[in-house]
Structures are given as structure tokens and as C-alpha cells.
Scaffold this motif. Structure first.
Motif, PDB file in Angstrom:
ATOM      1  N   PRO A 134      -2.130 -28.724  -9.348  1.00 16.92           N
ATOM      2  CA  PRO A 134      -0.693 -28.981  -9.487  1.00 16.92           C
ATOM      3  C   PRO A 134       0.091 -28.897  -8.176  1.00 16.92           C
ATOM      4  N   GLU A 135      -0.561 -28.480  -7.070  1.00 25.29           N
ATOM      5  CA  GLU A 135       0.204 -28.278  -5.836  1.00 25.29           C
ATOM      6  C   GLU A 135       0.683 -29.588  -5.225  1.00 25.29           C
ATOM      7  N   ASN A 136      -0.225 -30.593  -5.160  1.00 23.49           N
ATOM      8  CA  ASN A 136       0.107 -31.884  -4.529  1.00 23.49           C
ATOM      9  C   ASN A 136       0.731 -31.686  -3.156  1.00 23.49           C
ATOM     10  N   LYS A 137       0.126 -30.824  -2.375  1.00 28.55           N
ATOM     11  CA  LYS A 137       0.641 -30.507  -1.042  1.00 28.55           C
ATOM     12  C   LYS A 137       0.218 -31.572  -0.039  1.00 28.55           C
ATOM     13  N   LEU A 138       1.191 -32.075   0.711  1.00 31.06           N
ATOM     14  CA  LEU A 138       0.891 -33.033   1.772  1.00 31.06           C
ATOM     15  C   LEU A 138       0.500 -32.277   3.035  1.00 31.06           C
ATOM     16  N   ILE A 139      -0.679 -32.588   3.551  1.00 27.36           N
ATOM     17  CA  ILE A 139      -1.150 -32.026   4.819  1.00 27.36           C
ATOM     18  C   ILE A 139      -1.240 -33.185   5.800  1.00 27.36           C
ATOM     19  N   SER A 140      -0.362 -33.199   6.793  1.00 25.15           N
ATOM     20  CA  SER A 140      -0.263 -34.358   7.684  1.00 25.15           C
ATOM     21  C   SER A 140      -0.132 -33.921   9.133  1.00 25.15           C
ATOM     22  N   LYS A 141      -0.417 -34.858  10.028  1.00 19.31           N
ATOM     23  CA  LYS A 141      -0.335 -34.575  11.453  1.00 19.31           C
ATOM     24  C   LYS A 141      -0.216 -35.885  12.224  1.00 19.31           C
ATOM     25  N   VAL A 142       0.463 -35.830  13.353  1.00 11.68           N
ATOM     26  CA  VAL A 142       0.540 -36.968  14.272  1.00 11.68           C
ATOM     27  C   VAL A 142      -0.606 -36.834  15.272  1.00 11.68           C
ATOM     28  N   LEU A 143      -1.417 -37.897  15.378  1.00 12.25           N
ATOM     29  CA  LEU A 143      -2.581 -37.889  16.249  1.00 12.25           C
ATOM     30  C   LEU A 143      -2.390 -38.838  17.417  1.00 12.25           C
ATOM     31  N   LYS A 144      -2.962 -38.477  18.547  1.00 10.23           N
ATOM     32  CA  LYS A 144      -2.973 -39.358  19.718  1.00 10.23           C
ATOM     33  C   LYS A 144      -4.421 -39.653  20.096  1.00 10.23           C
ATOM     34  N   LYS A 145      -4.602 -40.469  21.119  1.00 11.89           N
ATOM     35  CA  LYS A 145      -5.942 -40.876  21.549  1.00 11.89           C
ATOM     36  C   LYS A 145      -6.838 -39.653  21.775  1.00 11.89           C
ATOM     37  N   GLY A 146      -8.021 -39.692  21.181  1.00 11.28           N
ATOM     38  CA  GLY A 146      -8.975 -38.603  21.326  1.00 11.28           C
ATOM     39  C   GLY A 146      -8.894 -37.540  20.256  1.00 11.28           C
ATOM     40  N   ASP A 147      -7.840 -37.562  19.434  1.00 11.18           N
ATOM     41  CA  ASP A 147      -7.695 -36.575  18.365  1.00 11.18           C
ATOM     42  C   ASP A 147      -8.578 -36.941  17.167  1.00 11.18           C
ATOM     43  N   VAL A 148      -8.968 -35.899  16.418  1.00 11.41           N
ATOM     44  CA  VAL A 148      -9.860 -36.060  15.266  1.00 11.41           C
ATOM     45  C   VAL A 148      -9.217 -35.402  14.050  1.00 11.41           C
ATOM     46  N   PHE A 149      -9.366 -36.030  12.879  1.00 12.29           N
ATOM     47  CA  PHE A 149      -8.796 -35.493  11.640  1.00 12.29           C
ATOM     48  C   PHE A 149      -9.775 -35.747  10.501  1.00 12.29           C
ATOM     49  N   VAL A 150      -9.818 -34.803   9.548  1.00 11.96           N
ATOM     50  CA  VAL A 150     -10.749 -34.910   8.417  1.00 11.96           C
ATOM     51  C   VAL A 150      -9.984 -35.131   7.117  1.00 11.96           C
ATOM     52  N   PHE A 151     -10.471 -36.080   6.299  1.00  8.19           N
ATOM     53  CA  PHE A 151      -9.962 -36.315   4.952  1.00  8.19           C
ATOM     54  C   PHE A 151     -11.042 -35.872   3.970  1.00  8.19           C
ATOM     55  N   PRO A 152     -10.822 -34.791   3.214  1.00 10.56           N
ATOM     56  CA  PRO A 152     -11.843 -34.320   2.272  1.00 10.56           C
ATOM     57  C   PRO A 152     -12.148 -35.352   1.188  1.00 10.56           C
ATOM     58  N   VAL A 153     -13.359 -35.316   0.708  1.00  9.52           N
ATOM     59  CA  VAL A 153     -13.835 -36.288  -0.278  1.00  9.52           C
ATOM     60  C   VAL A 153     -12.925 -36.326  -1.502  1.00  9.52           C
ATOM     61  N   GLY A 154     -12.596 -37.545  -1.922  1.00  6.02           N
ATOM     62  CA  GLY A 154     -11.871 -37.764  -3.173  1.00  6.02           C
ATOM     63  C   GLY A 154     -10.369 -37.602  -3.112  1.00  6.02           C
ATOM     64  N   LEU A 155      -9.817 -37.078  -1.999  1.00 12.02           N
ATOM     65  CA  LEU A 155      -8.376 -36.840  -1.945  1.00 12.02           C
ATOM     66  C   LEU A 155      -7.635 -38.071  -1.422  1.00 12.02           C
ATOM     67  N   VAL A 156      -6.423 -38.274  -1.960  1.00 11.43           N
ATOM     68  CA  VAL A 156      -5.579 -39.387  -1.528  1.00 11.43           C
ATOM     69  C   VAL A 156      -5.166 -39.161  -0.071  1.00 11.43           C
ATOM     70  N   HIS A 157      -5.336 -40.196   0.763  1.00 14.76           N
ATOM     71  CA  HIS A 157      -4.949 -40.076   2.170  1.00 14.76           C
ATOM     72  C   HIS A 157      -4.462 -41.421   2.703  1.00 14.76           C
ATOM     73  N   TYR A 158      -3.865 -41.391   3.896  1.00 13.37           N
ATOM     74  CA  TYR A 158      -3.269 -42.595   4.480  1.00 13.37           C
ATOM     75  C   TYR A 158      -3.260 -42.466   6.003  1.00 13.37           C
ATOM     76  N   GLN A 159      -3.026 -43.585   6.672  1.00 15.02           N
ATOM     77  CA  GLN A 159      -2.808 -43.616   8.117  1.00 15.02           C
ATOM     78  C   GLN A 159      -1.710 -44.635   8.427  1.00 15.02           C
ATOM     79  N   GLN A 160      -0.892 -44.320   9.440  1.00 16.59           N
ATOM     80  CA  GLN A 160       0.126 -45.269   9.882  1.00 16.59           C
ATOM     81  C   GLN A 160       0.269 -45.211  11.395  1.00 16.59           C
ATOM     82  N   ASN A 161       0.355 -46.382  12.004  1.00 18.33           N
ATOM     83  CA  ASN A 161       0.584 -46.506  13.443  1.00 18.33           C
ATOM     84  C   ASN A 161       2.054 -46.242  13.731  1.00 18.33           C
ATOM     85  N   LEU A 162       2.327 -45.277  14.604  1.00 22.14           N
ATOM     86  CA  LEU A 162       3.705 -44.944  14.951  1.00 22.14           C
ATOM     87  C   LEU A 162       4.188 -45.650  16.209  1.00 22.14           C
ATOM     88  N   GLY A 163       3.307 -46.390  16.873  1.00 22.50           N
ATOM     89  CA  GLY A 163       3.653 -46.988  18.154  1.00 22.50           C
ATOM     90  C   GLY A 163       4.163 -48.412  18.050  1.00 22.50           C
TER      91      GLY A 163
END
Length: 217
Positions: A134-163
Motif C-alpha cells: 500500500p505504500e506506493n513510494k516513489l524512489i527517484s534520482k537524477v543521473l548523469k553520465k557514468g551513474d548507475v541505478f537499479v530497478f527491482p524486478v517487477g516494479l513500475v519504473h520510468y526514465q526521462q531525459n532532462l537535457g
């Protein structure tokens, strides 16, 4: 009583034999997917005779080529999974190159069979995933070149270019066939369509809004 003990002993012996016979690890060097096989009832794809395997079964060319982002969302995924490299069959890994137009996005989606680890190769991305009910907590971060991020299996996720320029990322996934469910396509573009009444109640909007959304998919 003796017969019952005998039956129980026999059952336990058979169970132990089955347990000992089970082997979750690969029992061969590889299992190149055989797309021409008539075998269909397997979890994955049937194996080509290993004697027929060649380097081409383990090779893909073209990941350096930018994907065409001229589409409504401004994002393009170039997958490298078992469909592109038959030698990935049973190995539990795949790749994807993702190209983004300025402010382009990969809409909210899930991978039902894989965790994804994303590396930014160019640009700046806003990425995130949402935890389950029931939490539906958004865990988000702004990434730059060389950064790494993990999306756990089965969870809703997205990416957007900010540049204002294009962006590129590379993802590794923990399945040779991770699958993808894009939320908008699944909900509004299913075949046959989900009932307008069900969706109107779910999103708490008029049915006319649902019809307009379904028309886009």
C-alpha cells in the motif's frame, strides 16, 4: 500396520530420489535457442544440437547505432535478448540500449522476469520506480553520465531525459527474456479492451475520458 509402513517407506524413497535428481544449475555448456524446433512446452526455448552451434549464435552487431526516437514518447529501446542472440538462452542475462530525444521518456513499465541495472552513457536522466501497495513510494534520482541505478524486478519504473540534447543509457537485465509491460499500453490498449466502466471506476474519471485514452492505443 506393516503394509502402511512399507508404503510410507516407499513414498519417502521416491521423494528423496526426486529431490536428489533435481539440478537447478546448467548441465551443459550452453543451450542455443532453436527457433525451428516443434517443441513448445518448455520454460524458455528448446536447445539446438550443440554440434551445430557457431559464433553467430553468440553475436550481435549494431548496438552503436542510435535508435529512432521520432515517436510520441521520444524514446527508443534496442533490445539484445535471446531473440537477437540465441546463445543467451537459459543464461539469465540480456542487454538494452536506450536512446532519448530531448525531454524524451521511456514511460512507466515493468519487467515481469528481470531486475534491471541502468548506466547513463550520455546526458542527464530522471529515473525512478514505485514500490508495491500500500505504500506506493516513489524512489527517484537524477543521473548523469557514468551513474548507475537499479530497478527491482517487477516494479513500475520510468526514465526521462532532462537535457536539451539527446541521451543514451545501457541496461543489463537478469533474464534472457525479461518481458516488458508498458502500463499505458496494457491498461488502455489491451485486446480485447478492458471495460470502460472498470477503467472509469479505477481512475475515477468519466467514461468519455477512457474512450479518448483507448483511442490513442
Amino acid at each position: 500396520m506393516a503394509n502402511q509402513i512399507l508404503l510410507l517407506t516407499t513414498f519417502l524413497a521416491m521423494t528423496c530420489s526426486l529431490v536428489i535428481a533435481f539440478e537447478p544449475s546448467p548441465l551443459q555448456d550452453f543451450c542455443v535457442a532453436d527457433s525451428t524446433s516443434s517443441v513448445t512446452r518448455v520454460n524458455g526455448l528448446p536447445c539446438l544440437d550443440s554440434k551445430l552451434a557457431t559464433a553467430e549464435h553468440f553475436f550481435f552487431s549494431g548496438l552503436h547505432i542510435p535508435g529512432n526516437t521520432s515517436n510520441p514518447v521520444g524514446g527508443k529501446v534496442t533490445p539484445v535478448n535471446v531473440a537477437q542472440i540465441p546463445g543467451l538462452n537459459t543464461l539469465g542475462i540480456s542487454l538494452a540500449r536506450i536512446d532519448y530525444a530531448p525531454m524524451g521518456a521511456i514511460p512507466p513499465h515493468t519487467h515481469p522476469r528481470a531486475t534491471e541495472i541502468l548506466t547513463v552513457l550520455k546526458g542527464k536522466l530522471n529515473v525512478g520506480f514505485v514500490t508495491s501497495n500500500p505504500e506506493n513510494k516513489l524512489i527517484s534520482k537524477v543521473l548523469k553520465k557514468g551513474d548507475v541505478f537499479v530497478f527491482p524486478v517487477g516494479l513500475v519504473h520510468y526514465q526521462q531525459n532532462l537535457g536539451s540534447g539527446t541521451a543514451i543509457s545501457l541496461s543489463s537485465l537478469s533474464s534472457q527474456n525479461p518481458g516488458v509491460n508498458t502500463i499505458a499500453n496494457v491498461v488502455f490498449g489491451s485486446n480485447p479492451a478492458i471495460s470502460e466502466d472498470v477503467l472509469a471506476k479505477s481512475f475515477q474519471v468519466e467514461q468519455s475520458v477512457i474512450r479518448d485514452l483507448q483511442a490513442k492505443f
